[in-house]
Design a protein around this motif. Structure first.
Motif, PDB file in Angstrom:
ATOM      1  N   ALA A  12      52.591  49.176  44.421  1.00  0.00           N
ATOM      2  CA  ALA A  12      51.875  48.213  43.576  1.00  0.00           C
ATOM      3  C   ALA A  12      52.829  47.200  42.953  1.00  0.00           C
ATOM      4  O   ALA A  12      52.384  46.150  42.494  1.00  0.00           O
ATOM      5  N   THR A  17      51.599  42.228  46.620  1.00  0.00           N
ATOM      6  CA  THR A  17      50.402  42.883  46.097  1.00  0.00           C
ATOM      7  C   THR A  17      49.934  42.226  44.810  1.00  0.00           C
ATOM      8  O   THR A  17      48.733  42.028  44.605  1.00  0.00           O
ATOM      9  N   VAL A  18      50.872  41.867  43.950  1.00  0.00           N
ATOM     10  CA  VAL A  18      50.525  41.208  42.687  1.00  0.00           C
ATOM     11  C   VAL A  18      49.892  39.844  42.951  1.00  0.00           C
ATOM     12  O   VAL A  18      48.856  39.495  42.370  1.00  0.00           O
ATOM     13  N   LEU A  21      46.404  40.229  44.341  1.00  0.00           N
ATOM     14  CA  LEU A  21      45.439  40.563  43.300  1.00  0.00           C
ATOM     15  C   LEU A  21      44.997  39.319  42.543  1.00  0.00           C
ATOM     16  O   LEU A  21      43.805  39.127  42.291  1.00  0.00           O
ATOM     17  N   ALA A  24      42.758  37.244  44.773  1.00  0.00           N
ATOM     18  CA  ALA A  24      41.458  37.890  44.949  1.00  0.00           C
ATOM     19  C   ALA A  24      40.577  37.685  43.722  1.00  0.00           C
ATOM     20  O   ALA A  24      39.382  37.372  43.852  1.00  0.00           O
ATOM     21  N   VAL A  25      41.142  37.829  42.536  1.00  0.00           N
ATOM     22  CA  VAL A  25      40.358  37.645  41.310  1.00  0.00           C
ATOM     23  C   VAL A  25      39.867  36.212  41.211  1.00  0.00           C
ATOM     24  O   VAL A  25      38.675  35.958  40.974  1.00  0.00           O
ATOM     25  N   ALA A  62      44.265  36.663  50.237  1.00  0.00           N
ATOM     26  CA  ALA A  62      44.601  37.911  49.553  1.00  0.00           C
ATOM     27  C   ALA A  62      44.575  39.091  50.521  1.00  0.00           C
ATOM     28  O   ALA A  62      45.449  39.954  50.481  1.00  0.00           O
ATOM     29  N   VAL A  66      47.760  41.554  51.459  1.00  0.00           N
ATOM     30  CA  VAL A  66      47.701  43.014  51.341  1.00  0.00           C
ATOM     31  C   VAL A  66      47.992  43.662  52.695  1.00  0.00           C
ATOM     32  O   VAL A  66      48.720  44.659  52.773  1.00  0.00           O
TER      33      VAL A  66
END
Length: 87
Positions: A12, A17-18, A21, A24-25, A62, A66
Motif C-alpha cells: 500500500a 497505489t497512492v 487511489l 479513482a476517488v 487508476a 494498480v
C-alpha cells in the motif's frame, strides 16, 4: 539485483497505489457529477459530457496503475545492506 527473492513488497505504500487511489476517488466523483448534470450543461460543452468522460478516463488510469503495481511490485530489502570496505 542478486537478492530478487529476499525482502518484501512495498504494498500500500507504493507510490503507484497512492496515485491510483487518488485518481479513482476523483474519477468516481466526476462520473457521478457527469451522470447527474442536466442536458443544458452538456449542450454548453458542444454536446460532450466532459465530466463523465474524464471520470471514466481517470478510473481506467487508476486500474492501469494498480495492475502495474501488482504485476511489477517494488521489492524492499529486509535489512539495509552496507558495502563492506575492502582492505
Amino acid at each position: 539485483m542478486t537478492g530478487q527473492g529476499s525482502g518484501h513488497t512495498a504494498g500500500a505504500f507504493d507510490i503507484r497505489t497512492v496515485i491510483a487511489l487518488l485518481f479513482a476517488v476523483y474519477g468516481v466523483v466526476l462520473v457521478v457529477v457527469g451522470a447527474t448534470q442536466p442536458q443544458s450543461a452538456v449542450d454548453k460543452a458542444a454536446g460532450l459530457n466532459i465530466n463523465l468522460w474524464a471520470g471514466i478516463g481517470m478510473i481506467v488510469f487508476a486500474v492501469v496503475l494498480v495492475g502495474w503495481a501488482r504485476l511489477r511490485p517494488i521489492v524492499v530489502p529486509d535489512e539495509a545492506r552496507t558495502p563492506t570496505p575492502e582492505p
